[in-house]
Design a protein around this motif. Sequence first.
Motif, PDB file in Angstrom:
ATOM      1  N   LYS A  58     -12.289  21.856  42.398  1.00  0.00           N
ATOM      2  CA  LYS A  58     -12.581  22.933  41.446  1.00  0.00           C
ATOM      3  C   LYS A  58     -11.454  23.959  41.363  1.00  0.00           C
ATOM      4  O   LYS A  58     -11.691  25.140  41.123  1.00  0.00           O
ATOM      5  N   GLN A  59     -10.217  23.489  41.528  1.00  0.00           N
ATOM      6  CA  GLN A  59      -9.042  24.347  41.386  1.00  0.00           C
ATOM      7  C   GLN A  59      -8.535  24.360  39.951  1.00  0.00           C
ATOM      8  O   GLN A  59      -7.667  25.155  39.622  1.00  0.00           O
ATOM      9  N   CYS A  60      -9.034  23.458  39.125  1.00  0.00           N
ATOM     10  CA  CYS A  60      -8.674  23.433  37.706  1.00  0.00           C
ATOM     11  C   CYS A  60      -9.851  22.863  36.926  1.00  0.00           C
ATOM     12  O   CYS A  60     -10.642  22.096  37.462  1.00  0.00           O
ATOM     13  N   ARG A  61      -9.956  23.279  35.669  1.00  0.00           N
ATOM     14  CA  ARG A  61     -11.095  22.854  34.847  1.00  0.00           C
ATOM     15  C   ARG A  61     -10.755  21.715  33.904  1.00  0.00           C
ATOM     16  O   ARG A  61     -11.599  20.897  33.579  1.00  0.00           O
ATOM     17  N   ILE A  62      -9.522  21.702  33.438  1.00  0.00           N
ATOM     18  CA  ILE A  62      -9.085  20.715  32.453  1.00  0.00           C
ATOM     19  C   ILE A  62      -7.859  19.987  33.000  1.00  0.00           C
ATOM     20  O   ILE A  62      -6.970  20.611  33.585  1.00  0.00           O
ATOM     21  N   LEU A  63      -7.793  18.676  32.781  1.00  0.00           N
ATOM     22  CA  LEU A  63      -6.609  17.896  33.117  1.00  0.00           C
ATOM     23  C   LEU A  63      -5.933  17.498  31.807  1.00  0.00           C
ATOM     24  O   LEU A  63      -6.492  16.751  31.009  1.00  0.00           O
ATOM     25  N   PHE A  64      -4.755  18.043  31.576  1.00  0.00           N
ATOM     26  CA  PHE A  64      -3.964  17.783  30.377  1.00  0.00           C
ATOM     27  C   PHE A  64      -2.938  16.729  30.755  1.00  0.00           C
ATOM     28  O   PHE A  64      -1.987  17.013  31.478  1.00  0.00           O
ATOM     29  N   VAL A  65      -3.153  15.488  30.301  1.00  0.00           N
ATOM     30  CA  VAL A  65      -2.246  14.391  30.643  1.00  0.00           C
ATOM     31  C   VAL A  65      -1.303  14.149  29.474  1.00  0.00           C
ATOM     32  O   VAL A  65      -1.725  14.025  28.332  1.00  0.00           O
ATOM     33  N   SER A  66      -0.022  14.117  29.776  1.00  0.00           N
ATOM     34  CA  SER A  66       0.976  14.074  28.712  1.00  0.00           C
ATOM     35  C   SER A  66       2.051  13.046  29.019  1.00  0.00           C
ATOM     36  O   SER A  66       2.595  13.015  30.124  1.00  0.00           O
ATOM     37  N   GLY A  67       2.346  12.228  28.042  1.00  0.00           N
ATOM     38  CA  GLY A  67       3.397  11.226  28.184  1.00  0.00           C
ATOM     39  C   GLY A  67       3.702  10.613  26.836  1.00  0.00           C
ATOM     40  O   GLY A  67       3.043  10.912  25.839  1.00  0.00           O
ATOM     41  N   GLY A  68       4.679   9.770  26.820  1.00  0.00           N
ATOM     42  CA  GLY A  68       5.080   9.115  25.586  1.00  0.00           C
ATOM     43  C   GLY A  68       4.552   7.696  25.501  1.00  0.00           C
ATOM     44  O   GLY A  68       3.749   7.254  26.323  1.00  0.00           O
ATOM     45  N   VAL A  69       5.030   6.997  24.489  1.00  0.00           N
ATOM     46  CA  VAL A  69       4.713   5.583  24.298  1.00  0.00           C
ATOM     47  C   VAL A  69       6.004   4.820  24.581  1.00  0.00           C
ATOM     48  O   VAL A  69       7.023   5.075  23.939  1.00  0.00           O
ATOM     49  N   ASP A  70       5.963   3.916  25.558  1.00  0.00           N
ATOM     50  CA  ASP A  70       7.191   3.216  25.948  1.00  0.00           C
ATOM     51  C   ASP A  70       7.541   2.131  24.923  1.00  0.00           C
ATOM     52  O   ASP A  70       6.740   1.812  24.036  1.00  0.00           O
ATOM     53  N   PRO A  71       8.745   1.560  25.019  1.00  0.00           N
ATOM     54  CA  PRO A  71       9.174   0.546  24.042  1.00  0.00           C
ATOM     55  C   PRO A  71       8.239  -0.655  23.939  1.00  0.00           C
ATOM     56  O   PRO A  71       8.161  -1.306  22.896  1.00  0.00           O
TER      57      PRO A  71
END
Length: 177
Positions: A58-71
């Motif tokens: 409970k140290q964070c409420r939302i997990l924002f996952v970010s990345g690209g699309v590989d070849p």
Amino acid sequence: MLAAVLLAAAALATTGLLTHARPADVAIVLGNTVLPGGQPSPRLAARLDRAHDCYAAKQCRILFVSGGVDPAGADEATVMRGYLLARGVPNDRIVTDSAGNNSWATARHASDYMREHGYTRALVVTQYFHVPRTMLALRRHGVADVSGGYPRFFEWRDIYSTFRELPAMAWYALRPL
């Protein structure tokens, strides 16, 4: 000159290693390699496990996952979401950013999301040597309260990556928004 570079690299790595994770509204998890079978690489899985631990405590409420699309067409953020769902994180607690092709783009997208939802505190989850630059990028995009967390994961390429961070850090400090 060599001594200055070595000292700067040591300072950068030490800064990342000594950064303490604080409670946050949003944990921002940066993407990394997806294996050919569609599973996160060990490095990416370690980041996701660290983010999961943050959420479970409970140290964070939302997990924002970010990345690209590989070849090959693998969408890092979608793979990251699937991994976290399998670990029991509810769907409505995961935000997916498939346009986070680099740390700067991730910082821009995460800060926009945070502003839109009234969030002010962020926790960056990436490798220790990458924490300072990602925190800088978020601050440059208007997120003042940023801390960092990293998984206990080491590969020999981290040494090269630490040195690579030096010019990238300078560029992030100077580049226009």
